[in-house]
Design an enzyme around this catalytic site. Structure first.
Site, PDB file in Angstrom:
ATOM      1  CG  ASP A   1      34.565  28.859  39.471  1.00  0.00           C
ATOM      2  OD1 ASP A   1      34.061  28.003  38.259  1.00  0.00           O
ATOM      3  OD2 ASP A   1      35.564  28.677  40.304  1.00  0.00           O
TER       4      ASP A   1
ATOM      5  CE1 TYR B   1      30.266  26.426  37.527  1.00  0.00           C
ATOM      6  CE2 TYR B   1      32.553  25.257  36.762  1.00  0.00           C
ATOM      7  CZ  TYR B   1      32.079  26.267  37.408  1.00  0.00           C
ATOM      8  OH  TYR B   1      31.823  26.596  39.142  1.00  0.00           O
TER       9      TYR B   1
ATOM     10  CG  ASP C   1      34.653  22.510  44.147  1.00  0.00           C
ATOM     11  OD1 ASP C   1      34.711  22.547  42.876  1.00  0.00           O
ATOM     12  OD2 ASP C   1      34.325  23.866  44.748  1.00  0.00           O
TER      13      ASP C   1
HETATM   14  C1  GAL Z   1      33.927  26.722  42.689  1.00  0.00           C
HETATM   15  C2  GAL Z   1      35.792  26.115  42.057  1.00  0.00           C
HETATM   16  C3  GAL Z   1      36.573  26.054  43.465  1.00  0.00           C
HETATM   17  C4  GAL Z   1      37.332  27.649  43.700  1.00  0.00           C
HETATM   18  C5  GAL Z   1      35.187  28.262  43.999  1.00  0.00           C
HETATM   19  C6  GAL Z   1      35.417  29.753  44.117  1.00  0.00           C
HETATM   20  O1  GAL Z   1      33.196  26.216  42.007  1.00  0.00           O
HETATM   21  O2  GAL Z   1      35.152  25.163  41.760  1.00  0.00           O
HETATM   22  O3  GAL Z   1      37.763  25.308  42.795  1.00  0.00           O
HETATM   23  O4  GAL Z   1      37.413  28.295  42.782  1.00  0.00           O
HETATM   24  O5  GAL Z   1      34.471  27.726  42.710  1.00  0.00           O
HETATM   25  O6  GAL Z   1      34.398  30.376  44.366  1.00  0.00           O
END
Ligand code: GAL
Length: 421
Positions: A172, A209, A233
């Site tokens: 991430d 990002y 997401d």
């Molecule tokens: C987000 C990511 C999600 C999940 C989440 C966990 O930024 O895009 O898919 O992994 O963080 O905190």
């Protein structure tokens, strides 16, 4: 809600401790997709985030908290209920598996209450079921949920994951201080995973990002990652699925051509089998994720899933479209009235075509297409056999180039076809 943290001012460049040998090795690999021999077709599996999020409360919710029990139960079911045999191979842990601090040697450790046997033990169990285990970490100082980030620890973490027997890393992009460290961090982790000598699929969120600040350089991204998230997401809602599809159509010129064996655009998890989508909307997600050559990572509860959702997710014909070895991503080529038409070239001169009914009022609508307009005019020249794969299978017969095809589609639903010469 998770707030992604960015501090624009400070330029903190992640230390790049590249070993010369790795660089030589890398340059020999050339400029195509990450050449680790993995993800030659889109990754298939299960990922906990959308359905189980960061549920830490094993007292109140023992069956829904992020714990080894959850993953062991899912592994059992993936093996026993046909998921593994349908192709869903990677069982993936997302955020919130870690203890709040690293151990005394600086290594990441699983939360001791929720994962009392540790990740290596879990990986052994998952492997014994004929599955692979994925894990999650973050390029910055913390994960999005606030657990220890990998910044400054890329090599240690890659080695820890390899030692545990991890097969996929979702990396991430939260809490990374700027775009330089973001890029350096994603590259550094890719090389570090490679240096462990273990085959580990590398799933990135780098372009997501980067986008607010820079146009992503997809040549670079596909060189280092097996798949990459571009957009927000996914949520368990039709609005979310529609927004992902709309974003993909707007950006398809940029992203479709970079996808191929070893490197895929990742529109995020399949939410089929949860609460938010109607049957027709679930069909639309499955059909379009197949057309987009998307990783098929389900986020649902395999202990409680309707037989209808299960049959859709395990539909062999649709999975075959998603996993087609030609590895070309499909695209939307027509939007008219209340319809969107997508197509994807497949191996052996076959094509997949998806027609979406965009209208969300009224009943089923008919849509008639010229056969000659499909597959860049090539799919059915001089003729082709057409099979409807979704919403249910139907052999529609042989169509000559000069004919038309009439389909009838429910509101917010999709008809998925396979055309063979
Ligand atoms: C987000 C990511 C999600 C999940 C989440 C966990 O930024 O895009 O898919 O992994 O963080 O905190």
């Amino acid at each position: 809600m998770i707030v992604k943290f960015w501090s624009g001012g400070m330029r903190l460049v992640c230390e790049l401790a590249l070993r010369p040998l790795a660089l030589v090795f890398w340059s020999i690999l050339g400029a195509r997709a990450l050449d680790n021999g993995l993800a030659l077709t889109p990754t298939m599996g299960w990922l906990h985030w959308e359905r189980f999020m960061c549920n830490l409360d094993c007292q109140e919710e023992p069956d829904a908290c992020i714990s080894e029990q959850l993953f062991m139960q899912m592994a059992e079911l993936m093996a026993s209920d046909g998921w593994r045999d349908a192709g869903y191979e990677y069982l993936c842990i997302d955020d919130c598996w870690m203890a709040p601090e690293r151990d005394s040697k600086g290594q990441l450790q699983a939360d001791p209450q929720r994962f009392p046997s540790g990740i290596k033990h879990l990986a052994n169990f998952v492997h014994s079921k004929g599955l692979k285990l994925g894990i999650y970490a973050d390029v910055g100082n913390k994960t999005c949920a606030g657990f220890p980030g990998s910044f400054g620890y890329y090599d240690i973490d890659a080695q820890t994951f390899a030692d545990w027997g991890i097969d996929l890393l979702k990396f991430d992009g939260c809490y990374c201080t700027n775009v330089v460290s973001l890029a350096d961090g994603y590259k550094h982790m890719s090389l570090a995973l490679n240096r462990t000598g273990r085959s580990i699929v590398y799933s990135c969120e780098w372009p997501l990002y980067l986008r607010p600040f820079h146009k992503p350089n997809y040549t670079d991204i596909q060189h280092y990652c097996n798949h990459w998230r571009n957009f927000n997401d996914v949520y368990d809602s039709w609005e979310s699925i529609k927004s992902i599809l709309a974003w993909t159509v707007i950006n398809q010129k940029e992203i479709v051509e970079v996808a191929g064996p070893g490197g895929w655009n990742d529109p995020d998890m399949l939410v089929i089998g949860n609460f938010g989508l109607s049957w027709d909307q679930q069909v639309t997600q499955m059909a379009l994720w197949a057309i987009m050559a998307a990783p098929l990572l389900m986020s649902n509860d395999l202990r409680q899933i309707s037989s209808q959702a299960k049959a859709l997710l395990q539909n062999k014909d649709v999975i075959a479209v998603n996993q087609d070895p030609l590895g070309k991503q499909g695209y939307c080529f027509r939007k008219e009235n209340h319809f969107e038409v997508w197509e994807r070239p497949l191996s052996n001169l076959a094509w997949a075509v998806a027609i979406r009914n965009l209208q969300e009022i009224g009943g089923p609508l008919s849509y008639t297409m010229q056969i000659s307009s499909l597959g860049r005019g090539l799919a059915c020249n001089p003729g082709c056999t057409i099979t409807q794969l979704l919403p249910e299978k139907a052999h529609l017969g042989f169509y000559q180039w000069t004919l038309t095809l009439k389909t009838r589609i429910n509101p917010s639903g999709t008809v998925l076809l396979r055309l063979e010469r």
